[in-house]
Design an enzyme around this catalytic site. Structure first.
Site, PDB file in Angstrom:
ATOM      1  N   CYS A 108    -104.963  18.649   8.569  1.00 19.79           N
ATOM      2  CA  CYS A 108    -103.742  18.511   9.360  1.00 19.79           C
ATOM      3  C   CYS A 108    -102.946  19.797   9.215  1.00 19.79           C
ATOM      4  O   CYS A 108    -102.812  20.321   8.103  1.00 19.79           O
ATOM      5  CB  CYS A 108    -102.927  17.324   8.836  1.00 19.79           C
ATOM      6  SG  CYS A 108    -101.400  17.070   9.735  1.00 19.79           S
ATOM      7  N   LEU A 109    -102.405  20.300  10.320  1.00 13.62           N
ATOM      8  CA  LEU A 109    -101.648  21.559  10.262  1.00 13.62           C
ATOM      9  C   LEU A 109    -100.384  21.409   9.410  1.00 13.62           C
ATOM     10  O   LEU A 109     -99.829  22.399   8.949  1.00 13.62           O
ATOM     11  CB  LEU A 109    -101.280  22.031  11.670  1.00 13.62           C
ATOM     12  CG  LEU A 109    -102.475  22.408  12.562  1.00 13.62           C
ATOM     13  CD1 LEU A 109    -101.998  22.815  13.944  1.00 13.62           C
ATOM     14  CD2 LEU A 109    -103.318  23.499  11.937  1.00 13.62           C
ATOM     15  N   HIS A 117    -105.791  10.522  15.121  1.00 10.97           N
ATOM     16  CA  HIS A 117    -104.972  11.289  14.162  1.00 10.97           C
ATOM     17  C   HIS A 117    -103.607  11.616  14.764  1.00 10.97           C
ATOM     18  O   HIS A 117    -102.564  11.441  14.118  1.00 10.97           O
ATOM     19  CB  HIS A 117    -105.730  12.573  13.784  1.00 10.97           C
ATOM     20  CG  HIS A 117    -105.001  13.497  12.860  1.00 10.97           C
ATOM     21  ND1 HIS A 117    -105.425  13.755  11.574  1.00 10.97           N
ATOM     22  CD2 HIS A 117    -103.873  14.248  13.026  1.00 10.97           C
ATOM     23  CE1 HIS A 117    -104.586  14.613  11.003  1.00 10.97           C
ATOM     24  NE2 HIS A 117    -103.637  14.931  11.865  1.00 10.97           N
ATOM     25  N   GLU A 118    -103.601  12.092  16.026  1.00 10.96           N
ATOM     26  CA  GLU A 118    -102.338  12.512  16.648  1.00 10.96           C
ATOM     27  C   GLU A 118    -101.429  11.313  16.947  1.00 10.96           C
ATOM     28  O   GLU A 118    -100.216  11.401  16.788  1.00 10.96           O
ATOM     29  CB  GLU A 118    -102.596  13.332  17.913  1.00 10.96           C
ATOM     30  CG  GLU A 118    -103.359  14.642  17.698  1.00 10.96           C
ATOM     31  CD  GLU A 118    -102.839  15.502  16.552  1.00 10.96           C
ATOM     32  OE1 GLU A 118    -101.619  15.514  16.307  1.00 10.96           O
ATOM     33  OE2 GLU A 118    -103.667  16.147  15.881  1.00 10.96           O
ATOM     34  N   GLY A 172    -105.399  19.647  17.540  1.00 16.91           N
ATOM     35  CA  GLY A 172    -104.404  18.704  18.016  1.00 16.91           C
ATOM     36  C   GLY A 172    -103.074  18.967  17.344  1.00 16.91           C
ATOM     37  O   GLY A 172    -103.024  19.527  16.240  1.00 16.91           O
ATOM     38  N   GLN A 175     -94.531  17.424  14.441  1.00 17.63           N
ATOM     39  CA  GLN A 175     -94.985  18.544  13.594  1.00 17.63           C
ATOM     40  C   GLN A 175     -94.224  19.832  13.876  1.00 17.63           C
ATOM     41  O   GLN A 175     -94.287  20.770  13.092  1.00 17.63           O
ATOM     42  CB  GLN A 175     -96.486  18.780  13.783  1.00 17.63           C
ATOM     43  CG  GLN A 175     -97.331  17.639  13.241  1.00 17.63           C
ATOM     44  CD  GLN A 175     -98.799  17.949  13.367  1.00 17.63           C
ATOM     45  OE1 GLN A 175     -99.395  17.699  14.392  1.00 17.63           O
ATOM     46  NE2 GLN A 175     -99.386  18.524  12.335  1.00 17.63           N
ATOM     47  N   HIS A 202     -99.582  10.311  14.000  1.00 17.47           N
ATOM     48  CA  HIS A 202     -98.402  11.160  13.758  1.00 17.47           C
ATOM     49  C   HIS A 202     -97.159  10.595  14.446  1.00 17.47           C
ATOM     50  O   HIS A 202     -96.055  10.648  13.894  1.00 17.47           O
ATOM     51  CB  HIS A 202     -98.627  12.569  14.313  1.00 17.47           C
ATOM     52  CG  HIS A 202     -99.223  13.538  13.333  1.00 17.47           C
ATOM     53  ND1 HIS A 202     -98.600  13.889  12.160  1.00 17.47           N
ATOM     54  CD2 HIS A 202    -100.377  14.257  13.370  1.00 17.47           C
ATOM     55  CE1 HIS A 202     -99.360  14.772  11.511  1.00 17.47           C
ATOM     56  NE2 HIS A 202    -100.448  15.014  12.226  1.00 17.47           N
TER      57      HIS A 202
END
Ligand code: NI
Length: 174
Positions: free
Chosen positions: A96-97, A138-139, A47, A52, A142
């Site tokens: 997380c990226l 999670h997304e 995701g 991000q 963000h």
């Protein structure tokens, strides 16, 4: 085009509430979504949220297959999404990226129903379980400036922050 993924503590955009999308089906929006999938697959994520890649818009892309070659892609685009129902609990390792190298157990709802708009602006609802439910929660976090670290204890969060500051100083966190 693969874009640069912004890392936690390097850019305040990750902790800001992203702006709603008001114009749909534009070349810019299509391009943004294409770039987000490309960037996510390249980093082997499941995701990615627009902040991000330093775009403060309420757009996220998800593919729980992670773009692995032996699996059919299951691309999901959520624009202006909201979690409208949650059920049950699950605890699992989350990463997380924007915080690469750190994974911690995070408690989330096991089932989540999300209402969102698609690239044309049409509203739809989707219910996900397990990994899909986790990814959507999670997304969407963000887009509200919330990172998975917020779901950890203050002690654990501070420890990770300290480690990141060290990596920043060593020039190993860019
Ligand atoms: Ni993330």
């Amino acid at each position: 085009m693969v874009r640069k993924v912004v890392r936690y503590l390097n850019n305040p955009i990750l902790e800001q509430v992203a702006e709603p999308v008001t114009e749909f089906d534009t070349p810019e929006l299509h391009q943004l979504i294409e770039d987000m999938f490309e960037t996510m697959y390249k980093s082997h994520g499941v995701g990615l949220a627009a902040p991000q890649i330093a775009v403060s818009k309420r757009v996220t892309v998800i593919d729980t297959t992670g773009g692995e070659e032996d699996e059919e892609p299951e691309q999901l685009v959520l624009i202006n999404p909201q979690v409208i129902a949650k059920d049950g609990k699950q605890t699992g390792e989350e990463g997380c990226l924007s915080i690469p190298g750190f994974r911690e157990p995070v408690r989330r709802a096991k089932v989540a129903t999300v209402r969102a708009q698609d690239v044309k602006g049409d509203w739809f609802e989707i219910t996900g379980e397990d990994l899909l439910a986790r990814a959507m929660q999670h997304e969407i976090d963000h887009l509200n400036g919330i990172l998975f670290l917020s779901h950890l204890s203050a002690l654990k969060r501070d420890l990770i922050k300290r480690k990141i500051r060290k990596l920043q100083k060593a020039g190993e966190w860019e």
